[in-house]
Design a protein around this motif. Sequence first.
Motif, mmCIF file in Angstrom:
data_model
loop_
_atom_site.group_PDB
_atom_site.id
_atom_site.type_symbol
_atom_site.label_atom_id
_atom_site.label_comp_id
_atom_site.label_asym_id
_atom_site.label_seq_id
_atom_site.Cartn_x
_atom_site.Cartn_y
_atom_site.Cartn_z
ATOM 1 N N ASN A 108 0.797 -1.225 0.000
ATOM 2 C CA ASN A 108 0.000 0.000 0.000
ATOM 3 C C ASN A 108 0.832 1.277 0.000
ATOM 4 O O ASN A 108 0.399 2.301 -0.520
ATOM 5 C CB ASN A 108 -0.934 0.002 1.220
ATOM 6 N N ALA A 109 2.029 1.230 0.570
ATOM 7 C CA ALA A 109 2.824 2.449 0.757
ATOM 8 C C ALA A 109 3.061 3.167 -0.567
ATOM 9 O O ALA A 109 3.321 2.550 -1.599
ATOM 10 C CB ALA A 109 4.162 2.101 1.399
ATOM 11 N N GLY A 110 2.957 4.473 -0.528
ATOM 12 C CA GLY A 110 3.209 5.262 -1.732
ATOM 13 C C GLY A 110 3.410 6.723 -1.390
ATOM 14 O O GLY A 110 2.954 7.202 -0.346
ATOM 15 N N ILE A 111 4.121 7.428 -2.271
ATOM 16 C CA ILE A 111 4.281 8.867 -2.123
ATOM 17 C C ILE A 111 3.809 9.548 -3.397
ATOM 18 O O ILE A 111 3.831 8.956 -4.478
ATOM 19 C CB ILE A 111 5.741 9.265 -1.825
ATOM 20 N N SER A 112 3.374 10.778 -3.268
ATOM 21 C CA SER A 112 2.941 11.561 -4.429
ATOM 22 C C SER A 112 3.285 13.018 -4.185
ATOM 23 O O SER A 112 2.751 13.646 -3.276
ATOM 24 C CB SER A 112 1.432 11.407 -4.656
ATOM 25 N N LYS A 113 4.202 13.535 -4.984
ATOM 26 C CA LYS A 113 4.605 14.932 -4.893
ATOM 27 C C LYS A 113 4.433 15.577 -6.263
ATOM 28 O O LYS A 113 4.516 14.911 -7.293
ATOM 29 C CB LYS A 113 6.058 15.047 -4.423
#
Length: 225
Positions: free
Chosen positions: A83-88
């Motif tokens: 599930n882990a995720g980043i969004s920049k």
Amino acid sequence: MNIDFKGRIALVTGAGKGIGRCIALKLSKLGAKVFAISRTESDLDNLKEEDSSIETRCLDIGNWDNTRKVIEDIGQVDLLVNNAGISKRQTVLEVTEEFIDEHFDVNFKAALNISQIVAKGIISRKGSGAIVNISSISSTLAFPGVPIYCTTKAAMDMLTKSMALEFGPLKIRVNSCNPGVVLTPMTEKFLVAQEQKDALTGRIPMGRFIEQDEVANTVAFLLSD
């Protein structure tokens, strides 16, 4: 539908906040022994306060070697939720190599890394299991300002298909869950103005955003027998 995960061990990444936290609590409620991964200790402490049966590990899954050590130390895992995720935000004209690497390390490479360890463990035990990758509607629908995030999710979809093809004969089912906009702490950063929210909900037949619990229910179904 009655789902019972008693006797099953589940691992959820990005479990400190938002969808991941909701999934971890849902799987624990359904009887699984849950290991929750997050890079923020305070979030894990908060999760533990709500459900003391959940085991926590503070880990930056973007670090390939350290992640392998921590996941291997956990031992048996039957059910995995990447599930882990980043969004920049950074446009194609602005994007840097460091920015690309940061997103792929967490959103794509970590899922492959952890899945490899878990799958090898299931195969060595001659067991069975299931993996759910949390992708996004943005894997097929481009959103402005986040081209690298969208690209990592497209990569996640193909990884899911490839894993399903390879792991299926080995008694490991692999699926992805591709939600639209869910109001989590991460998406709230982008959707500050009410006009932005109205523009999105105006395109959704039900006229509202997805609830985190609805995603967690879908994941529980995909992990179930």
